[in-house]
Design a protein around this motif. Structure first.
Motif, mmCIF file in Angstrom:
data_model
loop_
_atom_site.group_PDB
_atom_site.id
_atom_site.type_symbol
_atom_site.label_atom_id
_atom_site.label_comp_id
_atom_site.label_asym_id
_atom_site.label_seq_id
_atom_site.Cartn_x
_atom_site.Cartn_y
_atom_site.Cartn_z
ATOM 1 N N GLY A 367 -19.016 -54.154 42.479
ATOM 2 C CA GLY A 367 -18.436 -54.269 43.804
ATOM 3 C C GLY A 367 -17.241 -53.377 44.041
ATOM 4 O O GLY A 367 -16.576 -53.489 45.075
ATOM 5 N N VAL A 368 -16.948 -52.462 43.095
ATOM 6 C CA VAL A 368 -15.819 -51.543 43.270
ATOM 7 C C VAL A 368 -16.129 -50.539 44.378
ATOM 8 O O VAL A 368 -15.271 -50.222 45.210
ATOM 9 C CB VAL A 368 -15.510 -50.810 41.943
ATOM 10 N N ASN A 369 -17.357 -50.016 44.382
ATOM 11 C CA ASN A 369 -17.815 -49.111 45.433
ATOM 12 C C ASN A 369 -18.968 -49.745 46.186
ATOM 13 O O ASN A 369 -19.759 -50.513 45.612
ATOM 14 C CB ASN A 369 -18.291 -47.777 44.847
ATOM 15 N N LYS A 370 -19.093 -49.433 47.458
ATOM 16 C CA LYS A 370 -20.194 -49.955 48.243
ATOM 17 C C LYS A 370 -21.395 -48.999 48.256
ATOM 18 O O LYS A 370 -22.494 -49.397 48.623
ATOM 19 C CB LYS A 370 -19.734 -50.226 49.682
ATOM 20 N N ARG A 371 -21.158 -47.759 47.869
ATOM 21 C CA ARG A 371 -22.247 -46.797 47.843
ATOM 22 C C ARG A 371 -22.081 -45.856 46.664
ATOM 23 O O ARG A 371 -20.995 -45.703 46.107
ATOM 24 C CB ARG A 371 -22.307 -46.003 49.153
ATOM 25 N N ILE A 372 -23.194 -45.208 46.290
ATOM 26 C CA ILE A 372 -23.189 -44.267 45.176
ATOM 27 C C ILE A 372 -22.637 -42.927 45.655
ATOM 28 O O ILE A 372 -22.975 -42.453 46.745
ATOM 29 C CB ILE A 372 -24.614 -44.095 44.616
ATOM 30 N N ASP A 373 -21.799 -42.344 44.839
ATOM 31 C CA ASP A 373 -21.203 -41.055 45.172
ATOM 32 C C ASP A 373 -22.163 -39.928 44.802
ATOM 33 O O ASP A 373 -21.932 -39.152 43.882
ATOM 34 C CB ASP A 373 -19.865 -40.892 44.443
ATOM 35 N N ARG A 374 -23.267 -39.870 45.531
ATOM 36 C CA ARG A 374 -24.284 -38.838 45.283
ATOM 37 C C ARG A 374 -25.199 -38.806 46.501
ATOM 38 O O ARG A 374 -25.541 -39.845 47.058
ATOM 39 C CB ARG A 374 -25.097 -39.179 44.031
ATOM 40 N N GLU A 375 -25.618 -37.627 46.915
ATOM 41 C CA GLU A 375 -26.399 -37.497 48.135
ATOM 42 C C GLU A 375 -27.899 -37.403 47.901
ATOM 43 O O GLU A 375 -28.687 -37.681 48.807
ATOM 44 C CB GLU A 375 -25.942 -36.260 48.917
ATOM 45 N N ARG A 376 -28.309 -37.027 46.689
ATOM 46 C CA ARG A 376 -29.738 -36.774 46.495
ATOM 47 C C ARG A 376 -30.126 -36.930 45.022
ATOM 48 O O ARG A 376 -29.280 -36.856 44.134
ATOM 49 C CB ARG A 376 -30.102 -35.363 46.976
ATOM 50 N N ILE A 377 -31.419 -37.137 44.799
ATOM 51 C CA ILE A 377 -31.986 -37.126 43.457
ATOM 52 C C ILE A 377 -33.179 -36.177 43.441
ATOM 53 O O ILE A 377 -33.713 -35.798 44.493
ATOM 54 C CB ILE A 377 -32.416 -38.525 42.972
#
Length: 474
Positions: A367-377
């Protein structure tokens, strides 16, 4: 880890997995790094994309081994555990290295691989292996980029395995996995990689699972070719074997496949029951996933080896110990198989290998971040037993760009998996998508260069595609 399990194959027939899901963080948009066994597992167990590990194909011949093995410079899951953990492996062993890790004399892992041992187990008891010639068919396979050879691969044939569950692949793997749990060293932290074969073909399975399903609800795209779907799929094993089956012909195949998923669920239930019997379930981290999926008639394709959701999207469940309750139960974040190892290293405080492709998911789990710090895989396919059919894929948000390559041809597909979850409408010919396609192609090229891809996508790829295929679009 299951083998060839569709992300959408769980249901009423999987009560044990449903229970595990209810107690886990459920990553709803998890993807493999390659829709093929060996490179998928190489990526999963190193946290690095196939281009980086060097494991691109299933290396069934010595000539192709150079493209099948994870190169020695890359640390894998078992390397990380062997000093301090009681590490075990059971089941399918498709982490290909040179030499293979189970043959290393001073390995700190207890290896109980399926290969060789299972065949000896059956021969000692006079039992036959599942499958056989009637469950295989010939397909052309381009090898070395210059010749075509005939190879036999699994076909959508079904049958009842009369020898029974005790002698079935996964019955053998379950027995080994329970043995590992019962013979673990209680003085060390324990790690078991239980690599089941189900629901991978052959669809030659024991009762009661063979007859468990009288009906099956087929997804809408089973037996259906999508609008402007890549015709190059017909040169690839999935289209070569799957395109001749009608929607009606897929129904009995689905019934047996779902029975095999239920058999897998039984195995998971037995392992969970043993953890509870020993009183260690609440202090155990459980990860459940699959190496890749299975087309099973969707897009008129069979097996995997392509970039549609059914082949590349996987279940990913993480059940944490009671002492570490997660901050969420479900996530629609875009996740890759290469993220699992860094997540485990982060949570377990194991030294993380350098330059992993994946990222730790612990910040969103906690719960530290609400989203992943990455735009694509990114996802790649380089051929099955030889480099010949190639596909590259980039996913940004809900948009998926696929570049399909065979010999001198190149075909582009773009899907909005939110609006079109069955991926039946290729948007690559829509003028309004031109900017998005150009941008995604550029990001794909950058990834390929950074990871040392053996292929390249020319700058003119999109204009060439429109020129070549525009007159023939659906």
């Amino acid at each position: 880890m299951a083998d060839q399990l569709r992300w959408d194959a769980l249901g009423e027939h999987t009560p044990n997995l449903n229970m595990l899901r209810s107690e886990s963080v459920d990553f709803r948009r998890a993807y493999c790094a390659s829709p093929l066994c060996v490179p998928a597992r190489g990526a999963f167990l190193t946290g690095k994309y196939p281009n980086i590990t060097g494991s691109l194909i299933n290396p069934w011949t010595g000539h192709e081994k150079q493209h099948g093995c994870v190169q020695s410079a890359h640390t894998h899951w078992y390397d990380l555990l062997e000093k301090d953990w009681d590490s075990w492996h059971t089941g399918k062993q498709h982490l290909f290295t040179e030499p293979k890790p189970e043959t290393v004399a001073d390995s700190g892992t207890t290896w109980l691989p399926l290969e060789q041992r299972y065949q000896a187990f059956l021969e000692e008891r006079g039992k036959q292996k599942p499958g056989g010639p009637s469950f295989q068919g010939p397909v052309p396979e381009q090898a070395y980029g210059r010749i075509t050879r005939s190879r036999n691969y699994s076909i959508p044939a079904t049958g009842c395995y009369e020898e029974g569950f005790e002698y079935f692949y996964d019955g053998f793997i379950l027995r080994d996995s329970l043995h590992a749990l019962r013979h673990r060293d209680p003085g060390k932290p324990f790690a078991l990689s239980a690599m089941f074969l189900a629901p991978h073909p052959p669809l030659h399975i024991p009762e009661p699972w063979y007859s468990m399903f009288k009906e099956a609800d087929l997804p809408a795209n089973v037996g259906q070719w999508g609008v402007n779907q890549s015709p190059l799929q017909l040169y690839n094993l999935p289209g070569m074997l799957g395109s001749s089956y009608s929607r009606a012909a897929w129904l009995p195949v689905w019934r047996v496949y779902l029975g095999l998923v239920a058999l897998l669920d039984h195995c998971v239930g037995e392992l969970v029951a043993e953890l509870k019997r020993q009183g260690i379930y609440d202090e155990t981290l459980l990860v459940f996933t699959s190496d890749h999926g299975e087309m099973l008639g969707s897009h008129r394709l069979w097996q995997k080896m392509c970039m549609y959701e059914e082949a590349v999207r996987t279940p990913l469940l993480m059940k944490f110990p009671a002492s570490s309750p997660p901050a969420l139960r479900s996530s629609h974040a875009l996740v890759s198989a290469v993220d699992v190892l860094p997540t485990l290293c982060d949570y377990l405080q194991i030294g993380m290998p350098e330059k992993m492709s994946g990222i730790s998911l612990m910040p969103i789990i906690n719960g530290v971040n609400k989203r992943i710090d990455r735009e694509r895989i990114f996802i790649q396919f380089d051929g099955n037993g030889a480099r010949g059919n190639f596909q590259r894929c980039v996913i940004e948000g809900f948009y998926k760009l696929i570049v399909d390559l065979f010999k001198d041809e190149l075909y582009i597909e773009l899907y909005d998996t939110d609006a079109d979850p069955s991926e039946m409408n290729n948007l690559a010919f829509d003028a309004e998508q031109g900017g998005r396609i150009a941008s995604m192609l550029e990001k794909l090229r950058e990834h390929m260069i950074v990871t040392g891809d053996l292929l390249n996508i020319p700058e003119c790829a999109y204009s060439r595609f429109l020129s070549d295929y525009g007159p023939f679009k659906s």
